[in-house]
Design a protein around this motif. Sequence first.
Motif, PDB file in Angstrom:
ATOM      1  N   THR A 134      -0.361 -11.012 -11.992  1.00 43.12           N
ATOM      2  CA  THR A 134      -0.563 -12.366 -11.745  1.00 43.12           C
ATOM      3  C   THR A 134      -2.166 -12.516 -11.612  1.00 43.12           C
ATOM      4  O   THR A 134      -2.730 -11.689 -11.047  1.00 43.12           O
ATOM      5  CB  THR A 134       0.079 -12.259 -10.065  1.00 43.12           C
ATOM      6  N   LYS A 159      -1.221   5.236 -11.217  1.00 46.46           N
ATOM      7  CA  LYS A 159      -0.315   4.228 -11.204  1.00 46.46           C
ATOM      8  C   LYS A 159       1.295   4.507 -11.263  1.00 46.46           C
ATOM      9  O   LYS A 159       1.447   5.401 -12.272  1.00 46.46           O
ATOM     10  CB  LYS A 159      -0.530   2.863 -11.573  1.00 46.46           C
ATOM     11  N   ASP A 216       4.587   0.697  -7.640  1.00 42.14           N
ATOM     12  CA  ASP A 216       2.966   0.410  -7.273  1.00 42.14           C
ATOM     13  C   ASP A 216       2.934  -1.027  -7.488  1.00 42.14           C
ATOM     14  O   ASP A 216       3.072  -1.623  -8.528  1.00 42.14           O
ATOM     15  CB  ASP A 216       2.162   1.265  -7.837  1.00 42.14           C
ATOM     16  N   THR A 217       2.028  -1.507  -6.470  1.00 37.49           N
ATOM     17  CA  THR A 217       1.282  -2.949  -6.678  1.00 37.49           C
ATOM     18  C   THR A 217      -0.074  -2.664  -6.341  1.00 37.49           C
ATOM     19  O   THR A 217      -0.361  -2.163  -5.376  1.00 37.49           O
ATOM     20  CB  THR A 217       2.212  -3.685  -5.709  1.00 37.49           C
ATOM     21  N   TRP A 218      -0.953  -3.145  -6.760  1.00 35.23           N
ATOM     22  CA  TRP A 218      -2.359  -2.845  -6.722  1.00 35.23           C
ATOM     23  C   TRP A 218      -3.314  -4.157  -7.195  1.00 35.23           C
ATOM     24  O   TRP A 218      -2.860  -5.121  -8.171  1.00 35.23           O
ATOM     25  CB  TRP A 218      -2.947  -1.807  -7.121  1.00 35.23           C
ATOM     26  N   THR A 219      -4.493  -4.511  -6.693  1.00 38.40           N
ATOM     27  CA  THR A 219      -5.340  -5.341  -7.238  1.00 38.40           C
ATOM     28  C   THR A 219      -6.380  -4.695  -8.225  1.00 38.40           C
ATOM     29  O   THR A 219      -6.941  -3.510  -7.457  1.00 38.40           O
ATOM     30  CB  THR A 219      -6.010  -6.168  -6.168  1.00 38.40           C
ATOM     31  N   THR A 243      -3.636  -8.860  -9.798  1.00 40.83           N
ATOM     32  CA  THR A 243      -2.621  -8.073  -9.022  1.00 40.83           C
ATOM     33  C   THR A 243      -1.536  -7.589 -10.106  1.00 40.83           C
ATOM     34  O   THR A 243      -1.179  -8.363 -10.842  1.00 40.83           O
ATOM     35  CB  THR A 243      -1.760  -8.932  -7.789  1.00 40.83           C
ATOM     36  N   ALA A 284       1.782  -5.277 -10.622  1.00 36.14           N
ATOM     37  CA  ALA A 284       3.063  -4.518 -10.122  1.00 36.14           C
ATOM     38  C   ALA A 284       3.759  -3.760 -11.247  1.00 36.14           C
ATOM     39  O   ALA A 284       4.029  -4.569 -12.262  1.00 36.14           O
ATOM     40  CB  ALA A 284       4.231  -5.428  -9.468  1.00 36.14           C
ATOM     41  N   VAL A 333       6.990  -2.404 -12.229  1.00 34.91           N
ATOM     42  CA  VAL A 333       8.514  -2.468 -11.978  1.00 34.91           C
ATOM     43  C   VAL A 333       9.386  -1.869 -12.980  1.00 34.91           C
ATOM     44  O   VAL A 333       8.939  -1.925 -14.049  1.00 34.91           O
ATOM     45  CB  VAL A 333       8.853  -3.812 -11.756  1.00 34.91           C
TER      46      VAL A 333
END
Length: 118
Positions: free
Chosen positions: A36, A93, A97-100, A110, A112, A114
């Motif tokens: 994103t 990762k 996991d989700t990170w910026t 951002t 993710a 999945v």
Amino acid sequence: MKRIAAVAAFGLLALAGAAFAEDAASNNDNNTFVVTEANGAVVRYHFNSNGTWDAATADGHAMSGTFAVQGDQICMTMTGETQAQCVANNTDKHVGDTWTQKAADGSDITIALVAGRP
């Protein structure tokens, strides 16, 4: 739109090669990196164990190319381009996991990771 998606890709690849180096099947071949961008645009990336990648934006724009891990960097070349873009490789990762992190242009994105390829 192609440039925007490419910028996200180069930020994203900071982690994709590391996942390949550790465990290609579990982190990449059957999973999706959902990026994103700062403006809210979403791009879905798939990385393949044969060194190729493909991506699609929410409006259906598609792109693809190749990538390679080179030392502590991962380098990506978009189809039709001759110049690879390289970023630092990130090794921590995993699916869920989700990170910026920073994209190649310095903006925050951002990401993710999945399970599956929706």
